[in-house]
Enzyme design. Structure first.
Site, PDB file in Angstrom:
ATOM      1  N   GLU A  34       0.813  -1.215   0.000  1.00 28.72           N
ATOM      2  CA  GLU A  34       0.000   0.000   0.000  1.00 28.72           C
ATOM      3  C   GLU A  34       0.846   1.265   0.000  1.00 28.72           C
ATOM      4  OE1 GLU A  34      -3.444   0.301   2.419  1.00 28.72           O
ATOM      5  OE2 GLU A  34      -4.145  -1.720   1.968  1.00 28.72           O
TER       6      GLU A  34
ATOM      7  N   HIS B 138      -1.654  -1.655  10.413  1.00 25.12           N
ATOM      8  CA  HIS B 138      -1.178  -3.036  10.417  1.00 25.12           C
ATOM      9  C   HIS B 138       0.033  -3.162  11.340  1.00 25.12           C
ATOM     10  CE1 HIS B 138      -3.231  -4.941   6.787  1.00 25.12           C
ATOM     11  NE2 HIS B 138      -3.672  -3.695   6.785  1.00 25.12           N
TER      12      HIS B 138
END
Length: 576
Positions: free
Chosen positions: A284, A558
């Site tokens: 990402e 995350h």
């Protein structure tokens, strides 16, 4: 595929592309700010409440009108730029390559490997959510450019530290443990996770972070260098007389302290990235400016970086139904020279995921030479699978493509005069090993080819594992907004239930989790797998350590993961 610095075949094409993109950027930026001004993070909302600031409606009203007018004014120029930019994507290579001599050359390879036949390889993977600022805010994250700078500095600070074990307090034990981290400089991520106001009230800072040093940054997306004050020293001298007692009272805490007598796999929850990471995979990293910032920072440690990986516009060409607005988001940094690299785009993405060119990146790296002067290489693969829940069939098809593409890449680049010492697959798989909704992916054959050190079997994790997907609404709460606090939270089962995303239930079926006598783990969707069947027969592999890394607390949703592999090459059988 040949590795060249530019993604384009020559400077003329690259120049036209740069002009087209320059025409697009103003319109894109105003649209980004238009959405961002209307979307606040929970941190910004709580700050306005504490400061009793009631001007938000006016800010949204006038900001929206201003940015919308500027968006419309620059739209014709952006359309002209699009006409230049889009056709050139057909001749663009799917990544850009940066090569630089590392600042510490001796770290480029495993020193002495050719003499001893032994080496340790450290891999790490992290999802950073470096989307354009407006889109990142839907994940409760903001200030993409500032986060990119801070993340890069965090990673460099962690991997360049001395390779010593770090011990911190365990919240699940009754006493305190003896920390060694007081001698290590660490990045205090509350730069973004604790406050974003330029002149915060002291009481506000106390409420957001009781025991941490906090650096404050303005609430915008402009660039400003982070100085050395971003890296305060930990000051935590504690009494260690109760260490043995507290360790005995909590086996999980005992293992996390490095003793690890309760597990078949050595593991740790670390507030820093592992020292001397050899290959780093990031997911990402969609924003181009953020990718360049990361490259400029990480090149101090990694001599070989692949970024802006993926394809744009119509893919395949002339198919407007598969237009890609974003690249794959993959980013790879390696200490080892990259010999070959290949990227594949998933053709079956659907919904919002189809706007990004998610896929697989496979690389072959040169480690050095062995005792017999044969070339020693390794294979590293990273991917980011389909995201929406309830669409496991798409992810399974993508896993089939991943194993097929890896096999083809290795077959095409295999040489008879070289030894393969590792074959790793990592990334954000977007499914876990505990959700009833992910049963199909959990039983996929990829786990028969590659080993998952955290997995006990389909649908069952090992008891020491922790989830890696954080609950987005709680990213800035005190228990998770610093590396040390997040580390303690992961050690407490009760706290994990609050801050780690829970399993996804099957439609129309109630969720029963965890099973009897099993710990609450949560969703682990970030993986590092390794394969032994594809490496040279004379190589023996063992896991030295699995790590869950909390250093990016407040900077992403995350938890990064790490894997350290020990490889021993039997010189007696090298000629066979």
């Amino acid at each position: 595929m040949a590795l060249q610095a530019s993604a384009f075949p020559n400077g003329f094409v690259a120049g036209i592309h740069a002009v087209g993109w320059a025409f697009i950027v103003p319109c894109f930026w105003f649209l980004d700010r238009l959405i961002a001004v209307c979307k606040s993070t929970t941190l910004e909302q709580s700050q306005r409440l504490e400061q009793e600031c009631y001007l938000r409606p006016l800010e949204v009203f006038f900001g929206s009108i201003t940015f919308f007018i500027l968006f419309l004014a620059t739209a014709p120029l952006a359309f002209l730029g699009f006409l230049l930019w889009a056709p050139l994507q057909a001749c663009r290579r799917p990544f850009s390559y940066h090569r630089e001599i590392p600042s510490l050359p001796e770290k480029a390879t495993n020193k002495g490997f050719e003499l001893t036949g032994k080496a340790s390889f450290v891999f790490a993977s992290a999802n950073l959510c470096l989307l354009p600022d407006s889109l990142a805010r839907f994940n409760n994250l903001a200030n993409t450019q500032r986060r990119a700078t801070a993340i890069g500095q965090c990673i460099v600070q962690g991997i360049s530290r001395p390779n010593i074990r770090i011990l911190v307090d365990s919240p699940s034990s009754c006493g305190t443990l003896s920390p060694s981290s007081s001698i290590l400089p660490t990045v205090n991520s509350p730069t973004y996770g604790a406050t974003v106001s330029q002149h915060p009230d002291p009481a506000e800072m106390h409420d957001l972070n009781l025991n941490s040093n906090i650096d404050c940054v303005p609430n915008d997306d402009t660039e400003e260098p982070l100085n050395e004050s971003t890296f305060p020293l930990l000051n935590s001298n504690r009494n260690s007389n109760q260490q043995d007692q507290s360790s005995q009272q909590n086996p999980r805490a005992l293992s996390s302290q490095g003793l690890r007598q309760q597990s078949d796999v050595p593991w740790e929850i670390l507030p820093l990235f592992p020292a001397n990471v050899d290959i780093l995979c990031l997911e990402e990293v969609f924003d181009k400016r953020a990718a360049r910032k990361l490259t400029n920072i990480l090149k101090l440690e990694f001599g070989h970086i692949l970024y802006d990986i993926g394809v744009y516009a119509c893919q395949p060409p002339c198919r407007c139904s598969s237009f890609k607005f974003f690249n794959s988001g993959l980013f790879l940094a390696s200490r080892f020279p990259v010999l070959e690299a290949q990227y594949h785009c998933f053709p079956n993405s659907r919904g919002e995921d189809a706007l990004a060119a998610k896929g697989l990146l496979s690389v072959k790296v040169l480690i050095g030479k062995n005792q017999k002067q044969k070339r020693v290489v390794g294979y590293f693969n990273c991917t980011h699978l389909h995201a929406p829940e309830g669409e496991g069939e798409i992810r399974c098809i993508q896993l089939e493509m991943v194993t097929k593409w890896i096999a083809e890449f290795q077959a095409a680049n295999k040489q008879p005069d070289e030894d393969v010492v590792f074959d790793v697959l990592c990334g954000d798989f977007n499914f876990d090993n505990c959700s009833p909704d992910d049963r199909q992916e959990q039983s996929h054959s990829v786990f028969e080819e590659y080993k998952d050190p955290c997995r006990a079997g389909p649908g069952k994790e090992k008891p020491w594992v922790t989830g890696t997907l954080l609950e987005q609404p709680t990213l800035y709460e005190e228990d998770v907004n610093t590396p040390e606090n997040l580390q303690r939270t992961l050690e407490s089962e009760d706290l994990r239930k609050r801050f780690i995303a829970p399993p996804v239930p099957k439609a129309d079926f109630p969720l029963v989790y965890p099973e009897t006598d099993q710990p609450w783990i949560g969703r682990r969707i970030d993986y590092i797998l390794y394969r032994e069947s594809s490496i040279s027969k004379q190589c023996r592999t063992e896991i030295e350590e699995v790590t869950f890394i909390t250093q990016l607390a407040g900077l992403t949703d995350h938890i990064p993961v790490g894997l350290k592999l020990n490889v021993v090459m039997d010189s007696d059988s090298a000629d066979e």
